[in-house]
Design a protein around this motif. Structure first.
Motif, PDB file in Angstrom:
ATOM      1  N   CYS A 119       0.853  -1.195   0.000  1.00 40.70           N
ATOM      2  CA  CYS A 119       0.000   0.000   0.000  1.00 40.70           C
ATOM      3  C   CYS A 119       0.883   1.236   0.000  1.00 40.70           C
ATOM      4  N   TYR A 120       0.236   2.377  -0.203  1.00 41.74           N
ATOM      5  CA  TYR A 120       0.882   3.673  -0.048  1.00 41.74           C
ATOM      6  C   TYR A 120       0.245   4.370   1.147  1.00 41.74           C
ATOM      7  N   ARG A 121       1.047   5.025   1.945  1.00 43.16           N
ATOM      8  CA  ARG A 121       0.521   5.824   3.039  1.00 43.16           C
ATOM      9  C   ARG A 121       0.816   7.305   2.769  1.00 43.16           C
ATOM     10  N   LEU A 122      -0.248   8.081   2.681  1.00 45.63           N
ATOM     11  CA  LEU A 122      -0.092   9.532   2.663  1.00 45.63           C
ATOM     12  C   LEU A 122      -0.172   9.962   4.114  1.00 45.63           C
ATOM     13  N   GLN A 123       0.962  10.246   4.711  1.00 43.35           N
ATOM     14  CA  GLN A 123       1.028  10.402   6.161  1.00 43.35           C
ATOM     15  C   GLN A 123       1.489  11.802   6.549  1.00 43.35           C
ATOM     16  N   PHE A 124       0.899  12.268   7.656  1.00 44.94           N
ATOM     17  CA  PHE A 124       1.131  13.626   8.115  1.00 44.94           C
ATOM     18  C   PHE A 124       1.684  13.626   9.535  1.00 44.94           C
ATOM     19  N   SER A 125       2.530  14.620   9.805  1.00 41.51           N
ATOM     20  CA  SER A 125       3.094  14.783  11.143  1.00 41.51           C
ATOM     21  C   SER A 125       2.929  16.224  11.602  1.00 41.51           C
ATOM     22  N   VAL A 126       2.140  16.411  12.662  1.00 40.99           N
ATOM     23  CA  VAL A 126       2.079  17.745  13.270  1.00 40.99           C
ATOM     24  C   VAL A 126       3.299  17.957  14.151  1.00 40.99           C
ATOM     25  N   LYS A 127       3.910  16.881  14.577  1.00 39.31           N
ATOM     26  CA  LYS A 127       5.125  16.977  15.405  1.00 39.31           C
ATOM     27  C   LYS A 127       6.291  17.555  14.604  1.00 39.31           C
ATOM     28  N   GLU A 128       6.426  17.092  13.350  1.00 41.77           N
ATOM     29  CA  GLU A 128       7.529  17.538  12.508  1.00 41.77           C
ATOM     30  C   GLU A 128       7.083  18.490  11.399  1.00 41.77           C
ATOM     31  N   LYS A 129       5.770  18.763  11.324  1.00 43.24           N
ATOM     32  CA  LYS A 129       5.210  19.615  10.259  1.00 43.24           C
ATOM     33  C   LYS A 129       5.684  19.109   8.895  1.00 43.24           C
ATOM     34  N   SER A 130       5.278  17.872   8.629  1.00 40.31           N
ATOM     35  CA  SER A 130       5.759  17.172   7.440  1.00 40.31           C
ATOM     36  C   SER A 130       4.645  16.329   6.846  1.00 40.31           C
ATOM     37  N   VAL A 131       4.750  16.105   5.533  1.00 37.57           N
ATOM     38  CA  VAL A 131       3.880  15.163   4.827  1.00 37.57           C
ATOM     39  C   VAL A 131       4.786  14.246   4.017  1.00 37.57           C
ATOM     40  N   ALA A 132       4.393  12.985   3.922  1.00 36.69           N
ATOM     41  CA  ALA A 132       5.198  12.030   3.169  1.00 36.69           C
ATOM     42  C   ALA A 132       4.301  11.041   2.446  1.00 36.69           C
ATOM     43  N   LEU A 133       4.765  10.584   1.298  1.00 37.28           N
ATOM     44  CA  LEU A 133       4.143   9.455   0.625  1.00 37.28           C
ATOM     45  C   LEU A 133       5.106   8.289   0.801  1.00 37.28           C
ATOM     46  N   TRP A 134       4.629   7.289   1.529  1.00 36.70           N
ATOM     47  CA  TRP A 134       5.463   6.149   1.905  1.00 36.70           C
ATOM     48  C   TRP A 134       4.858   4.886   1.343  1.00 36.70           C
ATOM     49  N   LYS A 135       5.681   4.094   0.693  1.00 38.15           N
ATOM     50  CA  LYS A 135       5.238   2.831   0.105  1.00 38.15           C
ATOM     51  C   LYS A 135       5.746   1.690   0.973  1.00 38.15           C
ATOM     52  N   THR A 136       4.818   0.925   1.525  1.00 37.73           N
ATOM     53  CA  THR A 136       5.242  -0.177   2.372  1.00 37.73           C
ATOM     54  C   THR A 136       5.938  -1.254   1.514  1.00 37.73           C
ATOM     55  N   PRO A 137       6.909  -1.975   2.128  1.00 40.36           N
ATOM     56  CA  PRO A 137       7.224  -1.944   3.544  1.00 40.36           C
ATOM     57  C   PRO A 137       8.257  -0.910   3.982  1.00 40.36           C
ATOM     58  N   GLY A 138       8.952  -0.225   3.051  1.00 42.66           N
ATOM     59  CA  GLY A 138       9.966   0.697   3.550  1.00 42.66           C
ATOM     60  C   GLY A 138      10.543   1.640   2.527  1.00 42.66           C
ATOM     61  N   ASN A 139       9.707   2.300   1.721  1.00 43.20           N
ATOM     62  CA  ASN A 139      10.224   3.202   0.692  1.00 43.20           C
ATOM     63  C   ASN A 139       9.537   4.553   0.758  1.00 43.20           C
ATOM     64  N   TYR A 140      10.289   5.595   1.064  1.00 41.70           N
ATOM     65  CA  TYR A 140       9.760   6.953   0.970  1.00 41.70           C
ATOM     66  C   TYR A 140       9.839   7.396  -0.490  1.00 41.70           C
ATOM     67  N   LEU A 141       8.676   7.727  -1.058  1.00 44.34           N
ATOM     68  CA  LEU A 141       8.648   8.243  -2.424  1.00 44.34           C
ATOM     69  C   LEU A 141       8.784   9.752  -2.447  1.00 44.34           C
ATOM     70  N   ALA A 142       8.312  10.415  -1.391  1.00 49.80           N
ATOM     71  CA  ALA A 142       8.400  11.875  -1.318  1.00 49.80           C
ATOM     72  C   ALA A 142       8.170  12.325   0.120  1.00 49.80           C
ATOM     73  N   VAL A 143       8.881  13.383   0.506  1.00 46.40           N
ATOM     74  CA  VAL A 143       8.705  14.019   1.813  1.00 46.40           C
ATOM     75  C   VAL A 143       8.754  15.526   1.593  1.00 46.40           C
ATOM     76  N   ALA A 144       7.855  16.265   2.250  1.00 46.21           N
ATOM     77  CA  ALA A 144       7.812  17.709   2.071  1.00 46.21           C
ATOM     78  C   ALA A 144       7.400  18.390   3.368  1.00 46.21           C
ATOM     79  N   ASP A 145       7.797  19.643   3.498  1.00 45.73           N
ATOM     80  CA  ASP A 145       7.338  20.457   4.624  1.00 45.73           C
ATOM     81  C   ASP A 145       5.835  20.665   4.500  1.00 45.73           C
ATOM     82  N   CYS A 146       5.163  20.715   5.650  1.00 47.36           N
ATOM     83  CA  CYS A 146       3.708  20.882   5.633  1.00 47.36           C
ATOM     84  C   CYS A 146       3.307  21.582   6.930  1.00 47.36           C
ATOM     85  N   ASP A 147       2.882  22.814   6.830  1.00 51.70           N
ATOM     86  CA  ASP A 147       2.608  23.635   8.007  1.00 51.70           C
ATOM     87  C   ASP A 147       1.228  23.305   8.573  1.00 51.70           C
ATOM     88  N   ILE A 148       1.146  22.202   9.300  1.00 50.95           N
ATOM     89  CA  ILE A 148      -0.100  21.790   9.936  1.00 50.95           C
ATOM     90  C   ILE A 148       0.092  21.765  11.440  1.00 50.95           C
TER      91      ILE A 148
END
Length: 202
Positions: A119-148
Motif C-alpha cells: 500500500c501507499y501511506r499519505l502520512q502527516f506529522s504535526v510533530k515535525e510539520k511534514s507530509v510524506a508518501l510512503w510505500k510499504t514496507p519501507g520506501n519513501y517516495l516523497a517528503v515535504a514540509d507541511c505547516d499543519i
C-alpha cells in the motif's frame, strides 16, 4: 470527502456514515479514529521482538469496499491528541527492520491498500510539520514540509493517475511524484491513525 472519476462515492460515504453511527461517531460524514482513547504502545523488552513493528501498524477504517485505480479525492483532516513513543531498542538493531522515522507520523490516508505490505501511506506529522508518501514496507517516495498543527483542520486533495501521485494541502501543492519501480496498480482507500486521534470528513 469528495471522490471523483470513480463510481464508488456512495459506498464510501455509506462506510463513513456507518462508522459514525458507532461509538467513535463524529458528524454524519466524518470518521474519527481513536476518539474513545489512544491505544497504548506494546513494546517488548526483547529487541528480537521488533519484527512485530514491520511495518509499523496503523489503526485503520476502510473508506472503500472495492479497489480503486485512478481517482481524485478531497477531504478535510484533523490530527488531534497523539502518543509519541520511540521503541526501547538499540537503533542499529532496530533499523534493520523498520524506518524509525515512521514513529513521527500521526496518520492520514492509505491508498491502494492490499494488506500491510502492499500500500501507499499519505502520512502527516504535526510533530515535525511534514507530509510524506510512503510505500510499504519501507520506501519513501516523497517528503515535504507541511505547516499543519494539532487540532487544526486542513484540506487535502489527492490525485492518483497511473503511477503518479499529486497532493495538495490547503490548496498548496506539496507532493508530485511518480512511482517508477513496481507500482501498486489498485487497492482500497482507508483512513489511518498512528496512536493518534485522526478525523477525516468531507
Amino acid at each position: 470527502m469528495r471522490l471523483s472519476a470513480f463510481p464508488l462515492l456512495l459506498s464510501i460515504l455509506t462506510a463513513i456514515a456507518s462508522h459514525a453511527a458507532g461509538p467513535q461517531a463524529g458528524t454524519a460524514k466524518s470518521i474519527t479514529l481513536n476518539a474513545g482513547g489512544i491505544p497504548p504502545w506494546e513494546f517488548s523488552t526483547d529487541p528480537g521482538e521488533n519484527w512485530r513493528f514491520f511495518p509499523l501498524a496503523w489503526q485503520t477504517v476502510p473508506l472503500s469496499r472495492a479497489d480503486l485505480t485512478d481517482f481524485e479525492l478531497s477531504a478535510t483532516l484533523t490530527l488531534g491528541a497523539y502518543d509519541f513513543k520511540m521503541p526501547p531498542y538499540d537503533t542499529e538493531h532496530y533499523s534493520r527492520f523498520m524506518e524509525l522515522s515512521q514513529f513521527y507520523y500521526q496518520g492520514g490516508l492509505v491508498l491502494r491498500e492490499n494488506g500491510p505490505l502492499s500500500c501507499y501511506r499519505l502520512q502527516f506529522s504535526v510533530k515535525e510539520k511534514s507530509v510524506a508518501l510512503w510505500k510499504t514496507p519501507g520506501n519513501y517516495l516523497a517528503v515535504a514540509d507541511c505547516d499543519i498543527s494539532r487540532d487544526k483542520p486542513f484540506a487535502v486533495t489527492v490525485r492518483v493517475t497511473g503511477n503518479r501521485f499529486a497532493v495538495s494541502v490547503d490548496g498548496k501543492p506539496v507532493i508530485d511524484v511518480v512511482d517508477r519501480i513496481a507500482p501498486i496498480a489498485s487497492g482500497r482507500l482507508l483512513a489511518g491513525a498512528n496512536h493518534a486521534a485522526v478525523t477525516v470528513r468531507d
